[in-house]
Design an enzyme around this catalytic site. Structure first.
Site, PDB file in Angstrom:
ATOM      1  N   TYR A 126      47.225  38.571  49.448  1.00  0.00           N
ATOM      2  CA  TYR A 126      47.116  37.393  48.572  1.00  0.00           C
ATOM      3  C   TYR A 126      48.184  36.346  48.939  1.00  0.00           C
ATOM      4  CZ  TYR A 126      48.297  34.621  44.477  1.00  0.00           C
ATOM      5  OH  TYR A 126      48.634  33.590  43.649  1.00  0.00           O
ATOM      6  N   LYS A 157      47.964  32.355  50.613  1.00  0.00           N
ATOM      7  CA  LYS A 157      48.622  31.152  50.075  1.00  0.00           C
ATOM      8  C   LYS A 157      49.485  30.478  51.147  1.00  0.00           C
ATOM      9  CE  LYS A 157      47.043  31.144  45.859  1.00  0.00           C
ATOM     10  NZ  LYS A 157      46.385  30.021  45.206  1.00  0.00           N
ATOM     11  N   SER A 200      52.190  29.972  45.523  1.00  0.00           N
ATOM     12  CA  SER A 200      52.756  31.064  44.735  1.00  0.00           C
ATOM     13  C   SER A 200      54.076  31.546  45.321  1.00  0.00           C
ATOM     14  CB  SER A 200      51.759  32.221  44.758  1.00  0.00           C
ATOM     15  OG  SER A 200      52.357  33.392  44.260  1.00  0.00           O
TER      16      SER A 200
HETATM   17  C1  UD1 Z   1      52.966  37.707  39.704  1.00  0.00           C
HETATM   18  C2  UD1 Z   1      51.552  37.717  40.235  1.00  0.00           C
HETATM   19  C3  UD1 Z   1      51.462  37.073  41.564  1.00  0.00           C
HETATM   20  C4  UD1 Z   1      52.200  35.788  41.592  1.00  0.00           C
HETATM   21  C5  UD1 Z   1      53.631  36.079  41.263  1.00  0.00           C
HETATM   22  C6  UD1 Z   1      54.505  34.870  41.367  1.00  0.00           C
HETATM   23  C7  UD1 Z   1      49.909  39.476  39.779  1.00  0.00           C
HETATM   24  C8  UD1 Z   1      49.626  40.934  39.798  1.00  0.00           C
HETATM   25  N1  UD1 Z   1      51.090  39.082  40.306  1.00  0.00           N
HETATM   26  O1  UD1 Z   1      53.726  38.719  40.252  1.00  0.00           O
HETATM   27  O2  UD1 Z   1      50.122  36.814  41.852  1.00  0.00           O
HETATM   28  O3  UD1 Z   1      52.088  35.183  42.827  1.00  0.00           O
HETATM   29  O4  UD1 Z   1      53.644  36.526  39.922  1.00  0.00           O
HETATM   30  O5  UD1 Z   1      55.837  35.302  41.273  1.00  0.00           O
HETATM   31  O6  UD1 Z   1      49.099  38.710  39.307  1.00  0.00           O
HETATM   32  N2  UD1 Z   1      54.943  44.892  34.790  1.00  0.00           N
HETATM   33  C9  UD1 Z   1      54.976  46.051  34.031  1.00  0.00           C
HETATM   34  N3  UD1 Z   1      53.811  46.473  33.456  1.00  0.00           N
HETATM   35  C10 UD1 Z   1      52.620  45.812  33.598  1.00  0.00           C
HETATM   36  C11 UD1 Z   1      52.608  44.620  34.372  1.00  0.00           C
HETATM   37  C12 UD1 Z   1      53.783  44.200  34.960  1.00  0.00           C
HETATM   38  O7  UD1 Z   1      56.013  46.682  33.871  1.00  0.00           O
HETATM   39  O8  UD1 Z   1      51.596  46.258  33.059  1.00  0.00           O
HETATM   40  C13 UD1 Z   1      56.206  44.397  35.370  1.00  0.00           C
HETATM   41  C14 UD1 Z   1      56.212  44.283  36.891  1.00  0.00           C
HETATM   42  O9  UD1 Z   1      56.632  45.458  37.493  1.00  0.00           O
HETATM   43  C15 UD1 Z   1      57.188  43.115  37.085  1.00  0.00           C
HETATM   44  C16 UD1 Z   1      56.952  42.232  35.854  1.00  0.00           C
HETATM   45  O10 UD1 Z   1      56.383  43.092  34.868  1.00  0.00           O
HETATM   46  O11 UD1 Z   1      58.511  43.575  37.037  1.00  0.00           O
HETATM   47  C17 UD1 Z   1      56.006  41.075  36.104  1.00  0.00           C
HETATM   48  O12 UD1 Z   1      54.813  41.558  36.688  1.00  0.00           O
HETATM   49  P1  UD1 Z   1      53.506  40.657  36.840  1.00  0.00           P
HETATM   50  O13 UD1 Z   1      53.247  39.926  35.575  1.00  0.00           O
HETATM   51  O14 UD1 Z   1      52.407  41.512  37.381  1.00  0.00           O
HETATM   52  O15 UD1 Z   1      53.921  39.565  37.899  1.00  0.00           O
HETATM   53  P2  UD1 Z   1      54.501  39.757  39.375  1.00  0.00           P
HETATM   54  O16 UD1 Z   1      54.125  41.041  39.960  1.00  0.00           O
HETATM   55  O17 UD1 Z   1      55.942  39.425  39.308  1.00  0.00           O
END
Ligand code: UD1
Length: 322
Positions: free
Chosen positions: A139, A143, A115
């Site tokens: 996490y 990895k 990851s």
């Molecule tokens: C995700 C994974 C991580 C993985 C990584 C690889 C999770 C929580 N994180 O991280 O395991 O290793 O990708 O790069 O599974 N966001 C919102 N609202 C939400 C959810 C997310 O605004 O409800 C935003 C976050 O702040 C971020 C973006 O969307 O800016 C992506 O978030 P997310 O899909 O959770 O992925 P990552 O945290 O980037």
């Protein structure tokens, strides 16, 4: 080849299984169904309902395969910070069992789902493989440790591995053959899809004051079918060249949270209410990949990872939930 896909009933694993089947390989899925789904299994593939923590069962199941693809892990970043024990046991002990079973069974090739979480806060972007690895979550630490175990088993036992550092995996099978929904998703696109089909009321946008063009977080979303293709290419590489690799897999394009919400509204035709809330701890403003190395070594580039394809293929699955 005869391939054992551990965690092959999960979201990414099922796409990987599909890709290997499409390429004519013989596939068996090994999964404890803790988050994987029976509905993600294919009739052409074998299935073993087993747990990587049961060494005896795992080593029996591993006999006779040419390669293992290992995707069995817990992956919730937040949970890993409060329940590190769970992540140590499953992710680390489970992988050590897989490695030992591979040695015992004479399996020489392993593809491992790593990851971008191994990097932690980016010091520069796009993040290439030379970027320091300082995971910010437990996490991500699991990895990275597993990558190190793989390195030692390569040196000491001749196991060749491909460690694939996924950036933000998203989307669903281009041909619509996989429909299993993740339970309690924390990732942005499934959260947005749940809001679009009425499974949740609103999307929380974690911060709008980042140093990015629209103030929301920017990530590198890579289509799960692109990831699946990379697994097949990586296995071909390690087995033909007798060499291990660690590569980043991303689309090399940064997309903001707001851009995704707006594209989802346009594509689904649903209002998708969104509220701006505070930043989520540990989130970098911007994270994008350099996938140059994957291109050089594997001739891989993301083909399906444009914003519309990511959302359209997801909506094809979620719209059935309305
Ligand atoms: C995700 C994974 C991580 C993985 C990584 C690889 C999770 C929580 N994180 O991280 O395991 O290793 O990708 O790069 O599974 N966001 C919102 N609202 C939400 C959810 C997310 O605004 O409800 C935003 C976050 O702040 C971020 C973006 O969307 O800016 C992506 O978030 P997310 O899909 O959770 O992925 P990552 O945290 O980037």
């Amino acid at each position: 080849m005869k391939i054992l896909i551990i965690g092959g009933a999960g979201y990414i694993g099922s796409h990987v299984a599909r890709e290997f089947l499409d390429r004519g390989h013989s596939v068996t899925v090994f999964d404890n169904l803790s988050s994987g789904l029976r509905g993600n299994l294919f009739p052409e593939a074998g299935f073993i309902h087993g747990d990587i923590l049961d060494y005896t069962g795992l080593s029996r199941a591993s006999a006779g395969f040419d390669a293992v693809v290992h995707l069995a892990a817990f992956k919730a970043v937040g949970e890993s910070m409060v329940k590190p024990e769970k992540y140590s046991v499953n992710n680390i002990n489970g992988t050590v069992n897989i490695l030992n079973a591979a040695v015992e069974g004479g399996i020489k090739n392993i593809v491992f789902s790593s990851s971008a979480a191994v990097f932690g806060q980016p010091e520069y972007i796009p993040v290439d493989e030379k970027h320091p690895a300082n995971p910010e979550s437990y996490y991500g630490f699991t990895k990275l440790e597993i990558e190190r175990f793989l390195g030692w088993y390569d040196k000491l036992k001749g196991i060749r591995f491909a460690a694939l550092r996924y950036f933000n995996a998203a989307g669903y099978d281009i041909k619509g053959r996989i429909k299993g929904l993740e339970t309690n998703p924390a990732n942005l696109i499934p959260v947005i899809m749940e809001a679009a089909c009425g499974m949740r009321e609103t999307v929380q946008i974690f911060g709008s004051d980042y140093d990015t063009p629209d103030g929301t977080g920017v990530r590198d979303y890579v289509h799960v079918s692109d990831l699946a293709i990379a697994h097949a290419m990586a296995l071909e590489y390690t087995s033909k060249n007798d060499k291990s690799i660690t590569v980043n897999l991303g689309s090399e394009t940064g997309i903001s949270v707001l851009e995704i919400v707006e594209a989802a509204r346009r594509i689904t035709g649903k209002p998708i209410p969104a509220t701006i809330v505070g930043r989520r701890a540990g989130d970098p403003a911007k994270l994008t990949a350099s996938s140059k190395l994957a291109h050089e070594l594997l001739n891989w580039t993301a083909k399906y990872s444009d914003l519309d394809t990511l959302i359209k293929t997801s909506w094809e699955v979620y719209k059935n939930q309305q």
